[in-house]
Structures are given as structure tokens and as C-alpha cells.
Design a protein around this motif. Structure first.
Motif, PDB file in Angstrom:
ATOM      1  N   VAL A  32       0.841  -1.203   0.000  1.00 14.08           N
ATOM      2  CA  VAL A  32       0.000   0.000   0.000  1.00 14.08           C
ATOM      3  C   VAL A  32       0.878   1.256   0.000  1.00 14.08           C
ATOM      4  O   VAL A  32       0.626   2.206  -0.757  1.00 14.08           O
ATOM      5  CB  VAL A  32      -0.938  -0.006   1.227  1.00 14.08           C
ATOM      6  CG1 VAL A  32      -1.666   1.333   1.344  1.00 14.08           C
ATOM      7  CG2 VAL A  32      -1.936  -1.142   1.119  1.00 14.08           C
ATOM      8  N   ILE A  33       1.909   1.263   0.855  1.00 15.44           N
ATOM      9  CA  ILE A  33       2.826   2.409   0.905  1.00 15.44           C
ATOM     10  C   ILE A  33       3.523   2.595  -0.432  1.00 15.44           C
ATOM     11  O   ILE A  33       3.686   3.709  -0.929  1.00 15.44           O
ATOM     12  CB  ILE A  33       3.854   2.219   2.033  1.00 15.44           C
ATOM     13  CG1 ILE A  33       3.150   2.223   3.398  1.00 15.44           C
ATOM     14  CG2 ILE A  33       4.913   3.323   1.994  1.00 15.44           C
ATOM     15  CD1 ILE A  33       4.068   1.865   4.550  1.00 15.44           C
ATOM     16  N   LEU A  91       2.475   1.644  -3.461  1.00 18.33           N
ATOM     17  CA  LEU A  91       1.551   2.146  -4.484  1.00 18.33           C
ATOM     18  C   LEU A  91       1.259   3.633  -4.266  1.00 18.33           C
ATOM     19  O   LEU A  91       1.143   4.393  -5.235  1.00 18.33           O
ATOM     20  CB  LEU A  91       0.253   1.334  -4.457  1.00 18.33           C
ATOM     21  CG  LEU A  91       0.391  -0.141  -4.871  1.00 18.33           C
ATOM     22  CD1 LEU A  91      -0.946  -0.848  -4.734  1.00 18.33           C
ATOM     23  CD2 LEU A  91       0.901  -0.243  -6.305  1.00 18.33           C
ATOM     24  N   TRP A  92       1.136   4.035  -2.990  1.00 19.44           N
ATOM     25  CA  TRP A  92       0.885   5.453  -2.717  1.00 19.44           C
ATOM     26  C   TRP A  92       2.071   6.300  -3.167  1.00 19.44           C
ATOM     27  O   TRP A  92       1.887   7.330  -3.816  1.00 19.44           O
ATOM     28  CB  TRP A  92       0.601   5.660  -1.238  1.00 19.44           C
ATOM     29  CG  TRP A  92       0.709   7.100  -0.810  1.00 19.44           C
ATOM     30  CD1 TRP A  92       1.621   7.645   0.019  1.00 19.44           C
ATOM     31  CD2 TRP A  92      -0.125   8.184  -1.226  1.00 19.44           C
ATOM     32  NE1 TRP A  92       1.437   8.986   0.158  1.00 19.44           N
ATOM     33  CE2 TRP A  92       0.361   9.360  -0.592  1.00 19.44           C
ATOM     34  CE3 TRP A  92      -1.226   8.285  -2.070  1.00 19.44           C
ATOM     35  CZ2 TRP A  92      -0.222  10.597  -0.775  1.00 19.44           C
ATOM     36  CZ3 TRP A  92      -1.824   9.539  -2.254  1.00 19.44           C
ATOM     37  CH2 TRP A  92      -1.324  10.670  -1.615  1.00 19.44           C
ATOM     38  N   ARG A  93       3.282   5.887  -2.842  1.00 13.42           N
ATOM     39  CA  ARG A  93       4.456   6.669  -3.231  1.00 13.42           C
ATOM     40  C   ARG A  93       4.607   6.735  -4.743  1.00 13.42           C
ATOM     41  O   ARG A  93       5.015   7.757  -5.291  1.00 13.42           O
ATOM     42  CB  ARG A  93       5.710   6.059  -2.612  1.00 13.42           C
ATOM     43  CG  ARG A  93       5.816   6.255  -1.111  1.00 13.42           C
ATOM     44  CD  ARG A  93       7.119   5.690  -0.587  1.00 13.42           C
ATOM     45  NE  ARG A  93       7.275   5.938   0.846  1.00 13.42           N
ATOM     46  CZ  ARG A  93       8.298   5.525   1.562  1.00 13.42           C
ATOM     47  NH1 ARG A  93       9.260   4.811   0.983  1.00 13.42           N
ATOM     48  NH2 ARG A  93       8.368   5.788   2.853  1.00 13.42           N
ATOM     49  N   ARG A 138       1.146   8.715  -6.170  1.00 14.43           N
ATOM     50  CA  ARG A 138       0.548   9.847  -5.478  1.00 14.43           C
ATOM     51  C   ARG A 138       0.455  11.081  -6.374  1.00 14.43           C
ATOM     52  O   ARG A 138      -0.491  11.857  -6.258  1.00 14.43           O
ATOM     53  CB  ARG A 138       1.324  10.166  -4.211  1.00 14.43           C
ATOM     54  CG  ARG A 138       2.792  10.496  -4.391  1.00 14.43           C
ATOM     55  CD  ARG A 138       3.500  10.639  -3.066  1.00 14.43           C
ATOM     56  NE  ARG A 138       4.941  10.788  -3.218  1.00 14.43           N
ATOM     57  CZ  ARG A 138       5.786  10.773  -2.208  1.00 14.43           C
ATOM     58  NH1 ARG A 138       5.333  10.645  -0.978  1.00 14.43           N
ATOM     59  NH2 ARG A 138       7.087  10.899  -2.401  1.00 14.43           N
ATOM     60  N   LEU A 163      -2.485  10.421  -8.727  1.00 16.21           N
ATOM     61  CA  LEU A 163      -3.727  10.521  -7.966  1.00 16.21           C
ATOM     62  C   LEU A 163      -4.026  11.964  -7.584  1.00 16.21           C
ATOM     63  O   LEU A 163      -5.184  12.415  -7.665  1.00 16.21           O
ATOM     64  CB  LEU A 163      -3.630   9.653  -6.707  1.00 16.21           C
ATOM     65  CG  LEU A 163      -4.865   9.603  -5.813  1.00 16.21           C
ATOM     66  CD1 LEU A 163      -6.049   9.044  -6.577  1.00 16.21           C
ATOM     67  CD2 LEU A 163      -4.592   8.760  -4.563  1.00 16.21           C
ATOM     68  N   SER A 164      -2.980  12.695  -7.210  1.00 17.71           N
ATOM     69  CA  SER A 164      -3.173  14.102  -6.845  1.00 17.71           C
ATOM     70  C   SER A 164      -3.642  14.923  -8.046  1.00 17.71           C
ATOM     71  O   SER A 164      -4.534  15.782  -7.921  1.00 17.71           O
ATOM     72  CB  SER A 164      -1.865  14.681  -6.297  1.00 17.71           C
ATOM     73  OG  SER A 164      -1.461  14.002  -5.129  1.00 17.71           O
ATOM     74  N   THR A 224      10.476   1.352   1.062  1.00 17.25           N
ATOM     75  CA  THR A 224       9.489   1.434   2.146  1.00 17.25           C
ATOM     76  C   THR A 224      10.006   0.831   3.453  1.00 17.25           C
ATOM     77  O   THR A 224       9.333   0.930   4.477  1.00 17.25           O
ATOM     78  CB  THR A 224       8.187   0.706   1.743  1.00 17.25           C
ATOM     79  OG1 THR A 224       8.439  -0.715   1.634  1.00 17.25           O
ATOM     80  CG2 THR A 224       7.658   1.216   0.420  1.00 17.25           C
TER      81      THR A 224
END
Length: 351
Positions: A19-20, A22-24, A27, A30-31, A126
Motif C-alpha cells: 500500500v505504501i 503504491l501510494w508513493r 501519489r 492521484l493528486s 518502504t
């Protein structure tokens, strides 16, 4: 039960890292997507007027309208004036961001099975409080496997993309950064800055020293474990560079090889304060003098230590002093070569 909790914990940590990761990785995409939808919704809410009814949109209606524009299916009629440009800008920009994100995500998933690919590098970023192993040859692989069995999180560094150990290490769930461990950028990719310890295990003494110097610059507080061929140099370098442990693998292995050549049952041999000590296994002979003796009596009589005893399915890592030996007991003792000779003579059948 404890093993199950350990497996569940590792699985939870692995999923959390994904999850971390994919967010990094996504992001920014997504933003941008949220910014396009949010700004479009705000403009529609403030400026859009229904061309027929003359009414304005509520914010939820404006938000829904912005989402529906992404697929060229606007939920509200096309407006008059410059606001109509928004009906083209939102889908073009929004779909571009979505497509780019989907393509990148697909490539990342396809790369997941590559032990040294982008997924591994991203996953390594991560980690925190982990152990970095530099050099995944025979020694590095075994160190990595042992650390994983200890339940520690590990990141590996290896320059040889054809190393036969890479696939085995990948199956252990260890991310591998492909590159020269003496390269500061590669060390950063492996998360040395946040690592608890670094094991330098290549088969090149000079390269190992170079790696140590770079690790010290990046993370002065990391625990350093160094492999070196020259035992004397390992000791001097360890003291000079503040290395917690510097080992010569050949010096460690030599006593075990030599002892195994002259005596059976030796599990491990090493020097302690200049004296060669051994861990040796003995099976109590039914006709030997060891039968009936207590652990304390044997230790006092022979000046050795009994560190393990197995009787049937029962294993005792710290046998009680009053426990008396029986025929067939499997005993592991810690002793010198001379003491091993004495206990073996006692274990021989009486004549």
C-alpha cells in the motif's frame, strides 16, 4: 500459535508495504486526478447555469457532473459561452492521467516477479529498521536466509544479475537492488540510511572496505558486519572503523574442517581468547560409563559444559544439573579437543 502470529504479522507488514509503495508511486497521478476533478467541480458549482431551467448546480451535482465528463457522458446539458471548454478539458486531462496511471500500474505488477526489477527497488524504499546484505553469493545468501528465519526484514544488494541465488532469495520475500554496493546511489536505494544493520559479504576485501566507508557516510549509526579473508586485517579494520563485527570466513571454517578430519561428531569449532573450542554431539552408549551420571557430575569431572540433551522427542536446551544420562540420549557438549577425548573414552563400552 506463535508461528501463526509471526506469519500473520509478516503478511500484514508485506501488504502494508505494498500500500505504501503504491501510494508513493502513484501519489502524483492521484493528486493530479483529484485536482482536475476538484477544480472542475468547483468551476461548475460556481459558474454553471442550466441553459433551459436557468438553475445552478449543488456541489454534489457539480462533482457528479465532473466525473461523468471523464467518459464524455456529461450529466448536464452543454452550456453556452466559454464554460463549454471545460466539457473538453476535463475528459482529455482526466483520461490522460487515468491511462498513464493504469499503464504504469500494469507494468509495475508485471515487474513484480522480477527479483531485481523496479518493483523490488520501490519496495525496498518502504523499509525501515531493516538489515541490508551486500553481496548475495554463497555467504550472502546463507546470511539472508538465516536472517529471514530469525524474522528480520532484509534488503539485498547484488551486482551480478545472473547470480544463481537471486531467485531463491526472491522466494524468501526479500527485495533485491541490482548494482554495485560501493555505489552510494545503490546503497540509498536499498535504504541504508534507515537500516539498523549492514552485512558486507562480498568475496573482495578491498571492495568490502569501500562499501563500509560509504555506509559510514550515509548512516554512521548502522551496525556493520564485515566479511574479510585476512583475519588479522579484519580485526584491525574492525577496531579502526568502529565495526561491530569483522569475520574471516576462512578462519571461521578452518577449525571446523580440521577438527572434523580427526574427530567425528563435531558440529562447530571456533577460537575464543586464543583457545580452540568445539560443539560436539555424543550419543550415550548403553555399555559406557556415562550412563547413570548426572549432568553436573559430568561437567565437574571433565570440566566441560552440557548445552543440549535430547531424549526421544524431548529436547532440553538447558539440561538440569541433577538429570542423569540414559542410554540413547543425544548430548551436545561445549569443550576443548582434550576434553572431548576424555568424554569419548568414558562413552566407550566397558571391557
Amino acid at each position: 500459535m506463535a508461528r501463526l502470529r509471526k506469519v500473520l504479522r509478516r503478511s500484514l507488514l508485506a501488504n502494508l508495504r505494498v500500500v505504501i509503495l503504491l501510494w508513493r508511486r502513484f501519489r502524483l497521478s492521484l493528486s493530479l486526478f483529484l485536482a482536475i476533478i476538484g477544480l472542475g467541480s468547483l468551476i461548475l458549482w460556481l459558474a454553471y447555469i442550466h441553459p433551459e431551467a436557468g438553475t445552478r448546480l449543488t456541489f454534489p451535482e457539480a462533482l457528479y457532473a465532473a466525473f461523468s465528463m471523464l467518459f464524455f457522458q456529461p450529466s448536464v446539458p452543454f452550456p453556452q459561452g466559454p464554460l463549454g471548454i471545460l466539457f473538453f478539458v476535463i475528459p482529455i486531462l482526466g483520461l490522460s492521467v487515468v491511462v498513464e496511471g493504469l499503464v504504469s500500474f500494469s507494468l509495475l505488477l508485471l515487474d513484480r516477479r522480477n527479483p531485481t526489477g523496479e518493483w523490488a527497488v520501490a519496495l525496498a524504499s518502504t523499509y525501515s529498521g531493516h538489515i541490508v546484505v551486500c553481496g548475495l553469493g554463497h555467504v550472502g545468501y546463507r546470511v539472508t536466509r538465516q536472517l529471514v528465519e530469525f524474522g528480520r526484514e532484509v534488503v539485498g544488494i547484488e551486482k551480478n544479475s545472473q547470480s544463481p541465488f537471486l531467485e531463491r532469495i526472491r522466494r524468501l520475500g526479500v527485495p533485491i537492488v541490482l548494482g554495485e554496493a560501493s555505489n552510494p546511489e545503490v546503497l540509498e536505494q536499498a535504504g541504508v540510511r534507515k537500516a539498523q544493520a549492514v552485512v558486507v559479504a562480498t568475496n573482495n576485501d578491498l571492495l568490502n572496505l569501500d562499501i563500509v566507508m560509504h555506509v559510514r557516510e550515509i548512516n554512521p549509526n548502522a551496525r556493520l558486519v564485515l566479511r574479510m579473508f585476512d583475519a588479522d586485517l579484519a580485526e584491525r579494520v574492525g577496531h579502526f572503523l568502529g565495526i561491530r563485527a569483522a569475520f574471516s570466513t576462512s578462519a571461521i571454517a578452518a577449525p571446523a574442517f580440521a577438527t572434523a578430519a580427526i574427530r567425528e561428531g563435531v558440529l562447530h569449532s571456533f577460537f575464543l581468547e586464543g583457545e580452540l573450542l568445539h560443539l560436539s554431539e555424543i550419543v550415550v552408549h548403553p555399555a559406557g560409563e556415562l550412563v547413570g551420571n548426572s549432568v553436573q557430575e559430568i561437567e565437574e569431572r571433565l570440566d566441560l559444559s552440557v548445552v543440549f540433551l535430547q531424549r526421544g522427542d524431548r529436547r532440553d536446551m538447558h539440561p538440569a544439573a541433577e538429570l542423569r544420562l540414559e542410554a540413547g540420549d543425544r548430548v551436545v557438549v561445549f569443550a576443548t579437543l582434550e576434553q572431548l577425548g576424555k568424554i569419548e573414552r568414558l562413552n566407550c563400552p566397558r571391557r
